[in-house]
Design a protein around this motif. Sequence first.
Motif, PDB file in Angstrom:
ATOM      1  N   ASP A   3     -63.446  16.280 -37.207  1.00  0.00           N
ATOM      2  CA  ASP A   3     -63.352  15.090 -36.349  1.00  0.00           C
ATOM      3  C   ASP A   3     -62.259  14.155 -36.872  1.00  0.00           C
ATOM      4  O   ASP A   3     -62.036  14.083 -38.080  1.00  0.00           O
ATOM      5  N   TYR A   4     -61.593  13.445 -35.941  1.00  0.00           N
ATOM      6  CA  TYR A   4     -60.480  12.583 -36.375  1.00  0.00           C
ATOM      7  C   TYR A   4     -60.957  11.419 -37.247  1.00  0.00           C
ATOM      8  O   TYR A   4     -60.229  10.913 -38.091  1.00  0.00           O
ATOM      9  N   SER A  62     -73.466  10.748 -27.604  1.00  0.00           N
ATOM     10  CA  SER A  62     -72.177  11.380 -27.278  1.00  0.00           C
ATOM     11  C   SER A  62     -72.351  12.435 -26.209  1.00  0.00           C
ATOM     12  O   SER A  62     -71.411  12.848 -25.561  1.00  0.00           O
ATOM     13  N   ASP A 111     -69.798  14.991 -17.344  1.00  0.00           N
ATOM     14  CA  ASP A 111     -68.483  14.335 -17.317  1.00  0.00           C
ATOM     15  C   ASP A 111     -68.474  13.055 -18.168  1.00  0.00           C
ATOM     16  O   ASP A 111     -67.410  12.568 -18.555  1.00  0.00           O
ATOM     17  N   SER A 154     -70.046  12.930 -21.073  1.00  0.00           N
ATOM     18  CA  SER A 154     -70.161  13.306 -22.479  1.00  0.00           C
ATOM     19  C   SER A 154     -68.822  13.080 -23.165  1.00  0.00           C
ATOM     20  O   SER A 154     -67.775  13.435 -22.619  1.00  0.00           O
ATOM     21  N   SER A 155     -68.889  12.504 -24.356  1.00  0.00           N
ATOM     22  CA  SER A 155     -67.643  12.202 -25.054  1.00  0.00           C
ATOM     23  C   SER A 155     -67.383  13.189 -26.182  1.00  0.00           C
ATOM     24  O   SER A 155     -66.696  12.870 -27.135  1.00  0.00           O
ATOM     25  N   ILE A 156     -67.931  14.382 -26.056  1.00  0.00           N
ATOM     26  CA  ILE A 156     -67.761  15.384 -27.116  1.00  0.00           C
ATOM     27  C   ILE A 156     -66.923  16.547 -26.570  1.00  0.00           C
ATOM     28  O   ILE A 156     -67.112  16.964 -25.423  1.00  0.00           O
ATOM     29  N   ASP A 157     -66.027  17.045 -27.409  1.00  0.00           N
ATOM     30  CA  ASP A 157     -65.151  18.145 -26.996  1.00  0.00           C
ATOM     31  C   ASP A 157     -65.957  19.453 -26.894  1.00  0.00           C
ATOM     32  O   ASP A 157     -66.853  19.682 -27.702  1.00  0.00           O
ATOM     33  N   PRO A 158     -65.613  20.326 -25.910  1.00  0.00           N
ATOM     34  CA  PRO A 158     -66.350  21.599 -25.774  1.00  0.00           C
ATOM     35  C   PRO A 158     -66.361  22.441 -27.051  1.00  0.00           C
ATOM     36  O   PRO A 158     -67.333  23.151 -27.311  1.00  0.00           O
ATOM     37  N   SER A 159     -65.300  22.359 -27.853  1.00  0.00           N
ATOM     38  CA  SER A 159     -65.254  23.155 -29.094  1.00  0.00           C
ATOM     39  C   SER A 159     -66.336  22.693 -30.077  1.00  0.00           C
ATOM     40  O   SER A 159     -66.747  23.443 -30.965  1.00  0.00           O
TER      41      SER A 159
END
Lengths: 260, 62
Positions: A50-51, A191, A198, A200-205
């Motif tokens: 995560d960044y 998250s 749509d 959700s603030s989480i990346d599919p990966s």
Amino acid sequence: MHPLLLWFHKTGSPPEFYRLSGKFLPWLIALTALTGLPGLYLGLFEAPADYLQRESVRIMYIHVPSAWMSMFIFAFMAVVGAVGLIWRVKIAEVLARCAAPIGATFTAITLITGSLWGKPTWGTYWVWDARLTSELVLLFLYFGVMALHNAIEDPRRAARAAAILALVGLINLPVIHYSVEWWNTLHQGQSIRLFASDKSSIDPSMLTPLILMAFATKFWFGASLLSRARVQVLEQESGKDWVRQLVRKELGTDDLGKTP
Amino acid sequence: MNHFPFILGSYAVFVVLLLIDALSPWFARRTLVRELAQRLKRENRRAAQSPTDPESSSTTSP
């Protein structure tokens, strides 16, 4: 009698439950492995860092599903406890009793892994934040239910007392869930939104291992619950003929000093 | 800050606690079956010693 009610009563009889659960158990174990192993692999090695949280985000793949399970199991325990309380279904009482230690395990995992995530991210292992405190209260509620089961000798009376505590404790679940919205907490907000992907603030990966682990922990709960309930049923029915026959069959009649 | 010990610690806690959760019913079952087998053995012995004694054929636990 209604066929569904008849099925319910038949499945709820201890010998039938023992037989049926024995069939389901290997499938649940296999499903746990099929979802859990890829989930762990993706979470540990494939998902990106995560960044903001950097590598410590990998703790999320076990912390978040465990937190979901801690609440899910408590709700399950209260529902089956209520079924036992209202309809006096013996198997419901057994399931409620057996769910408590599994729920306590997941709650402990949530608290410990959350604490280990908090140190590198927040700079502290623990804060008396609303989310953390309410989760700790949940652990104490689980301990309370387990203590009631062990303190009262009569299993039926113990089940009734524990079911009441579980029902009262249900009030803590919305507190845990909405604590991040109701109070200004250090713990981050939601998250993932299951019913509005749509938003959700989480990346599919990152979502894939999380979902896999969520399924794995559900299957784990199913398998652990059934194996615990089978032991409990054997213990409660130890004087019955079907248990004696089962023990004889398992150990062989010669081992019991009697020939057929 | 090196995150590795925290990640390792978390996964270790996860595995160890779930392992305890998985093994405890297995051990409980093994102990229970052993106890039940011993009980059956005792009852069988008693039945063999005094086959006419109604107490010896009782199915209730001691």
